[in-house]
Motif scaffolding. Structure first.
Motif, PDB file in Angstrom:
ATOM      1  N   PHE A 136       0.834  -1.200   0.000  1.00  0.00           N
ATOM      2  CA  PHE A 136       0.000   0.000   0.000  1.00  0.00           C
ATOM      3  C   PHE A 136       0.871   1.253   0.000  1.00  0.00           C
ATOM      4  CE2 PHE A 136      -2.117   3.556   1.994  1.00  0.00           C
ATOM      5  CZ  PHE A 136      -3.321   3.599   1.304  1.00  0.00           C
ATOM      6  N   GLY A 137       1.912   1.255   0.817  1.00  0.00           N
ATOM      7  CA  GLY A 137       2.823   2.395   0.840  1.00  0.00           C
ATOM      8  C   GLY A 137       3.412   2.672  -0.525  1.00  0.00           C
ATOM      9  N   MET A 138       3.738   1.612  -1.262  1.00  0.00           N
ATOM     10  CA  MET A 138       4.271   1.764  -2.620  1.00  0.00           C
ATOM     11  C   MET A 138       3.240   2.400  -3.552  1.00  0.00           C
ATOM     12  SD  MET A 138       7.415   0.314  -3.113  1.00  0.00           S
ATOM     13  CE  MET A 138       7.452  -0.439  -4.735  1.00  0.00           C
ATOM     14  N   VAL A 139       2.006   1.890  -3.510  1.00  0.00           N
ATOM     15  CA  VAL A 139       0.967   2.373  -4.430  1.00  0.00           C
ATOM     16  C   VAL A 139       0.624   3.833  -4.152  1.00  0.00           C
ATOM     17  CG1 VAL A 139      -1.420   2.083  -5.200  1.00  0.00           C
ATOM     18  CG2 VAL A 139       0.001   0.071  -4.788  1.00  0.00           C
ATOM     19  N   VAL A 140       0.434   4.187  -2.891  1.00  0.00           N
ATOM     20  CA  VAL A 140       0.042   5.562  -2.582  1.00  0.00           C
ATOM     21  C   VAL A 140       1.187   6.529  -2.867  1.00  0.00           C
ATOM     22  CG1 VAL A 140       0.677   5.698  -0.122  1.00  0.00           C
ATOM     23  CG2 VAL A 140      -1.322   6.933  -0.959  1.00  0.00           C
ATOM     24  N   CYS A 141       2.427   6.072  -2.704  1.00  0.00           N
ATOM     25  CA  CYS A 141       3.571   6.903  -3.081  1.00  0.00           C
ATOM     26  C   CYS A 141       3.551   7.158  -4.585  1.00  0.00           C
ATOM     27  CB  CYS A 141       4.882   6.235  -2.680  1.00  0.00           C
ATOM     28  SG  CYS A 141       6.358   7.152  -3.181  1.00  0.00           S
ATOM     29  N   GLY A 142       3.318   6.095  -5.364  1.00  0.00           N
ATOM     30  CA  GLY A 142       3.234   6.253  -6.814  1.00  0.00           C
ATOM     31  C   GLY A 142       2.156   7.237  -7.215  1.00  0.00           C
ATOM     32  N   TYR A 143       1.005   7.158  -6.544  1.00  0.00           N
ATOM     33  CA  TYR A 143      -0.104   8.070  -6.835  1.00  0.00           C
ATOM     34  C   TYR A 143       0.285   9.518  -6.548  1.00  0.00           C
ATOM     35  CZ  TYR A 143      -4.543  10.507  -6.149  1.00  0.00           C
ATOM     36  OH  TYR A 143      -5.567  11.426  -6.193  1.00  0.00           O
ATOM     37  N   ILE A 144       0.932   9.741  -5.419  1.00  0.00           N
ATOM     38  CA  ILE A 144       1.268  11.107  -5.005  1.00  0.00           C
ATOM     39  C   ILE A 144       2.327  11.733  -5.906  1.00  0.00           C
ATOM     40  CG2 ILE A 144       2.404  12.438  -3.173  1.00  0.00           C
ATOM     41  CD1 ILE A 144       0.909  10.670  -1.145  1.00  0.00           C
ATOM     42  N   ILE A 145       3.372  10.987  -6.241  1.00  0.00           N
ATOM     43  CA  ILE A 145       4.478  11.588  -7.002  1.00  0.00           C
ATOM     44  C   ILE A 145       4.246  11.551  -8.509  1.00  0.00           C
ATOM     45  CG2 ILE A 145       6.104  10.945  -5.180  1.00  0.00           C
ATOM     46  CD1 ILE A 145       7.251   8.837  -7.160  1.00  0.00           C
ATOM     47  N   GLY A 146       3.242  10.766  -8.969  1.00  0.00           N
ATOM     48  CA  GLY A 146       2.973  10.677 -10.397  1.00  0.00           C
ATOM     49  C   GLY A 146       3.786   9.603 -11.090  1.00  0.00           C
ATOM     50  N   SER A 147       3.911   8.451 -10.442  1.00  0.00           N
ATOM     51  CA  SER A 147       4.661   7.328 -11.005  1.00  0.00           C
ATOM     52  C   SER A 147       3.700   6.249 -11.486  1.00  0.00           C
ATOM     53  CB  SER A 147       5.593   6.738  -9.938  1.00  0.00           C
ATOM     54  OG  SER A 147       6.131   5.502 -10.365  1.00  0.00           O
ATOM     55  N   LYS A 148       4.135   5.498 -12.487  1.00  0.00           N
ATOM     56  CA  LYS A 148       3.333   4.384 -12.992  1.00  0.00           C
ATOM     57  C   LYS A 148       3.975   3.030 -12.723  1.00  0.00           C
ATOM     58  CE  LYS A 148       1.041   6.882 -16.761  1.00  0.00           C
ATOM     59  NZ  LYS A 148       0.718   6.869 -18.213  1.00  0.00           N
ATOM     60  N   GLN A 149       5.200   3.035 -12.189  1.00  0.00           N
ATOM     61  CA  GLN A 149       5.919   1.767 -12.046  1.00  0.00           C
ATOM     62  C   GLN A 149       6.732   1.742 -10.756  1.00  0.00           C
ATOM     63  OE1 GLN A 149       5.742  -0.956 -14.095  1.00  0.00           O
ATOM     64  NE2 GLN A 149       6.978  -2.011 -12.556  1.00  0.00           N
TER      65      GLN A 149
END
Length: 546
Positions: free
Chosen positions: A238-251
């Motif tokens: 979950f920490g990985m996914v929400v970080c991706g969402y916040i910073i604008g990452s897809k991978q």
């Protein structure tokens, strides 16, 4: 040259690690084919392969591997384990691995994709027949508000979905401010504020960004990351996914050490289920946010715990440390903005976002806020993995949680091989606090506890630390590569040949390593050696020149 490899690796395939492909390339023909696909020289592939212990052909020919980590070494169990494995499997069939995360009962070894410890060595016939599993270890929270060792606030796929939906409905800056206000810091050693790191990366303008979980927990004595990956995987993911969402990452990439086969399997199973539920992949929960992640399996290189070496490894390069700045949030994986976080840091995010920042920052003191996982080794009467509030006294940890020692202890190395070595008479004056440890001349780090018994030579332990660093050095900088080797030789000659060494010389060596090394491997080792020289001086003086 390394920059070109980074760019070519990302241009060809930024979703599947080149290193993962190199690791499973079986021969020179497949190496050449892989090099051609990435427009690289085949020498680059061979150079990468030669860096990692697990990719060595002699290593791969072994049938079992004995743990040589500090905790098992101090316990004195491994000679017996090695002999029993050789008797059963053959004299040349047993290799070595450095720490299997079984420090709570020692006697650790690896066989056929699984780790074993404790009395398992006496169950070899059943293990070879596939009929034996290790007993569970103690996992418990001593915090009034648990963020990591709990199954009520966040533990199910439904919890994951519900909290992620809430995050999608919340302004990204508000999410960052919650993390910043909580005081959550990196738990891998450096202690950089997590929310601030995410904010810096979010502010970068780039066509692609990446999230990397540093799960290469190589510190002998530590098994907190192993616990989280095997028992609380959804918190980490979950920490990985929400970080991706916040910073604008897809991978994203989960870099998990190969010494933890169960962690790799469990994480991959959780990722597959998240994809099945639509919580990874394209247009997650109809939000328009695309994100996926893959596991990269480490191949026996401790240095990959250093973030720039880890990035180099994912890209298919030799895992050599890069000079900073630029820092990864500006130029990281494939030379794009990247957040690299430790497992424990990522795992704490879910409960913070669900319960609010106040619930986290109300625990601890000063800059050391929240809870911390600690790993107690087999010299404690109650060994195991525990969650405690930062600020908890070591007296409480040792006597109440650990139940005291089951042998005479002279000191404890806390925080891995680069952590400080605290003499037993100073233990109970300390609190579990990053700043308190630093002010006292020690280092909290991963908060692993490796006990050094009175029967174990402090000089031998110092030699062990030099040898560990010499073996694990990436070799890029002279102070680490040569300094650790000279230190190992100096103490080895003193122990084996009674060749006296100069006190001035060893301190000069330590200063050179501390000041001149590129990263914390060479730069951090001197702390532990200095602690031993100061607090166990009676063992070193007879070996020094007058």
């Amino acid at each position: 040259m390394s920059r070109n490899i980074s760019l070519l690796s990302g241009k060809k395939d930024d979703k599947n690690s080149l290193f993962g492909k190199i690791s499973v390339s079986p021969n020179d023909t497949s190496d050449a084919q892989l090099a051609g696909e990435y427009n690289l020289g085949v020498s680059t592939i061979h150079s990468t392969k030669s860096f990692y212990d697990f990719l060595n052909e002699d290593f791969k020919n072994k049938k079992a591997y004995v743990c040589t980590g500090s905790a098992c070494m101090c316990r004195g169990t491994q000679e017996d384990v090695t002999q029993k494995l050789k008797n059963k499997l053959g004299e040349d069939s047993v290799g070595e691995m450095i720490c299997l995360g079984r420090c709570y009962e020692n006697s650790a070894f690896y066989y056929d994709g699984e780790n074993y410890s404790g009395d398992d060595i006496n169950q070899l016939d059943n293990i070879l027949a596939g009929k034996h599993k290790s007993l569970p270890y103690t996992m418990k929270s001593y915090s009034e508000t648990s963020f990591l060792v709990e199954n009520e606030v966040f533990s199910s796929f439904e919890d994951f979905k519900e909290l992620l939906q809430n995050c999608f409905e919340t302004d990204k800056d508000e999410l960052i401010n919650t993390l910043k206000d909580s005081g959550l810091r990196g738990r891998g050693g450096a202690g950089f504020p997590t929310g601030m790191k995410w904010e810096f990366c979010k502010a970068q303008e780039a066509k692609a960004k990446y999230v990397v979980c540093n799960a290469d927990e190589g510190d002998p004595g530590a098994y907190s990351d192993r616990y989280l990956l095997e028992e609380q995987a959804l918190k980490v993911l979950f920490g990985m996914v929400v970080c991706g969402y916040i910073i604008g990452s897809k991978q994203g990439f989960m870099y998990i050490r190969g010494e933890y086969p169960e962690s790799i399997d469990i994480t991959n199973e959780a990722l597959a289920k998240l994809r099945e539920l639509g919580l990874l992949g394209e247009n997650i929960l109809g939000s328009g946010f695309d994100f996926d992640m893959n596991v990269v399996e480490g191949q026996g290189a401790y240095i990959c715990g250093e973030e720039t070496a880890l990035i180099a490894s994912i890209e298919g390069r030799r895992a050599e440390v890069d000079v900073r700045p630029p820092f990864p949030v500006v130029e990281g994986l494939y030379k794009k903005p990247t957040v690299v976080n430790n497992v424990e840091s990522l795992a704490a995010v879910a409960a913070i976002l669900k319960n609010g920042s106040k619930s986290y920052k109300s625990i601890g003191n000063g800059r050391s806020l929240g809870t911390k996982l600690i790993s107690l080794d087999g010299f404690f009467n109650n060994p195991g993995l525990y969650e405690v509030d930062l600020g908890t006294s070591l007296e409480f940890i040792i006597d109440e949680i650990g139940g005291g020692f089951n042998a005479d202890i002279k000191a404890i190395q806390i925080g891995g091989p680069l952590g400080g070595i605290v003499p037993v008479d100073k233990l109970k004056s300390l609190k579990l606090d990053f700043e308190v440890f630093a002010e006292a001349g020690f280092l909290l780090g991963h908060a692993s506890f490796v006990c050094i018994p009175k029967s174990f030579s402090a000089v031998e332990y110092a030699k062990h630390l030099f040898a560990f660093t010499a073996h694990e050095s990436c070799g890029k900088c002279f102070p680490c590569r040569l300094g650790s080797t000279r230190g190992k030789e100096m103490l080895g000659s003193a122990i084996d040949n009674n060749q006296k060494f100069s006190e001035e010389l060893i301190y000069d060596l330590l200063e050179t390593m501390e000041v001149g090394s590129l990263c914390a491997l060479g730069g951090g080792l001197p702390l532990a050696i200095k602690n031993l020289l100061e607090h166990c001086s009676d063992e070193f003086k007879p070996l020094m020149e007058k």
